[in-house]
Design a protein around this motif. Structure first.
Motif, PDB file in Angstrom:
ATOM      1  N   LEU A  53       0.842  -1.201   0.000  1.00 30.02           N
ATOM      2  CA  LEU A  53       0.000   0.000   0.000  1.00 30.02           C
ATOM      3  C   LEU A  53       0.877   1.251   0.000  1.00 30.02           C
ATOM      4  CD1 LEU A  53      -3.060   0.741   0.240  1.00 30.02           C
ATOM      5  CD2 LEU A  53      -2.689   0.921   2.685  1.00 30.02           C
ATOM      6  N   PRO A  54       0.652   2.192  -0.923  1.00 24.32           N
ATOM      7  CA  PRO A  54       1.461   3.422  -0.953  1.00 24.32           C
ATOM      8  C   PRO A  54       1.319   4.216   0.355  1.00 24.32           C
ATOM      9  CG  PRO A  54       0.170   3.219  -2.956  1.00 24.32           C
ATOM     10  CD  PRO A  54      -0.303   2.141  -2.027  1.00 24.32           C
ATOM     11  N   PHE A  55       2.353   5.015   0.646  1.00 26.48           N
ATOM     12  CA  PHE A  55       2.402   5.749   1.908  1.00 26.48           C
ATOM     13  C   PHE A  55       1.232   6.727   2.060  1.00 26.48           C
ATOM     14  CE2 PHE A  55       3.877   9.321   4.555  1.00 26.48           C
ATOM     15  CZ  PHE A  55       4.082   8.625   5.730  1.00 26.48           C
ATOM     16  N   LEU A  56       0.857   7.414   0.998  1.00 25.87           N
ATOM     17  CA  LEU A  56      -0.262   8.356   1.094  1.00 25.87           C
ATOM     18  C   LEU A  56      -1.567   7.632   1.423  1.00 25.87           C
ATOM     19  CD1 LEU A  56       0.578  10.854  -1.782  1.00 25.87           C
ATOM     20  CD2 LEU A  56       0.858  11.158   0.685  1.00 25.87           C
ATOM     21  N   TRP A  57      -1.743   6.424   0.909  1.00 27.62           N
ATOM     22  CA  TRP A  57      -2.929   5.636   1.259  1.00 27.62           C
ATOM     23  C   TRP A  57      -2.846   5.177   2.721  1.00 27.62           C
ATOM     24  CZ3 TRP A  57      -7.419   5.369  -1.045  1.00 27.62           C
ATOM     25  CH2 TRP A  57      -7.502   5.724  -2.385  1.00 27.62           C
ATOM     26  N   GLN A  58      -1.634   4.900   3.169  1.00 31.18           N
ATOM     27  CA  GLN A  58      -1.464   4.526   4.574  1.00 31.18           C
ATOM     28  C   GLN A  58      -1.889   5.674   5.489  1.00 31.18           C
ATOM     29  OE1 GLN A  58       2.455   3.056   5.491  1.00 31.18           O
ATOM     30  NE2 GLN A  58       2.530   1.834   3.607  1.00 31.18           N
TER      31      GLN A  58
END
Length: 161
Positions: A53-58
């Motif tokens: 999962l990409p960091f911005l989604w995290q």
């Protein structure tokens, strides 16, 4: 700035662990039951960041979990733990009849004797004067002062010597 962001991206479990520790420290300092939900969310994010999962989604998932926990579990926790309320026996005086032992005026506090024999500082809720010997009802308690509501339904005079 880009180096800092790259550092976070390469060490996201440590980032979420740091967020959790900071949230716990803030909660320990305030006892307001708000940042504890962010700490729980950050703990979950330590495991979720192991996925692709990409960091911005995290970050988005972190805020969503925090908000959901805050909205749905905080009211229950506050009620269960009785956070922010200090109950004392003085609240039982509200609605009780008291005897005015020292005249209450608009600009001067008087005294009232409760049914348990304790004499309290008293003030009038309205602008009127309440003479000594009047039996009135306590409308509320402000600090250590009884607020007496003066009206014909709640007050009547007695003869005191």
């Amino acid at each position: 700035m880009a180096d800092f962001f790259n550092l976070i991206l390469t060490h996201t479990p440590w980032f979420w662990l740091a967020v959790m520790i900071v949230s716990i420290i803030i909660e320990a300092a305030t006892f307001s039951l708000t940042t504890v939900w962010a700490a729980i969310s950050a703990f979950l994010m330590v495991f979720l960041c192991q996925t692709p999962l990409p960091f911005l989604w995290q970050v988005l998932v972190f805020f969503l979990i925090t908000i959901v926990l805050l909205l749905f579990t905080r009211p229950f926790a506050v009620k269960r733990l009785r956070i922010g309320t200090v109950t004392t026996n003085v609240n039982t005086l509200e609605g009780q009849e008291v005897l005015i032992t020292k005249k209450i005026t608009q600009f001067e506090k008087g005294e009232a004797k409760a049914s348990n024999g304790v004499i309290w500082t008293a003030t009038s809720d309205g602008e009127g004067e309440i003479p000594k010997g009047t039996v009135c009802v306590v409308s509320r308690v402000e600090g250590n002062t009884l607020v007496i509501e003066k009206n014909k339904k709640t007050c009547y005079e007695m003869s005191i010597r």
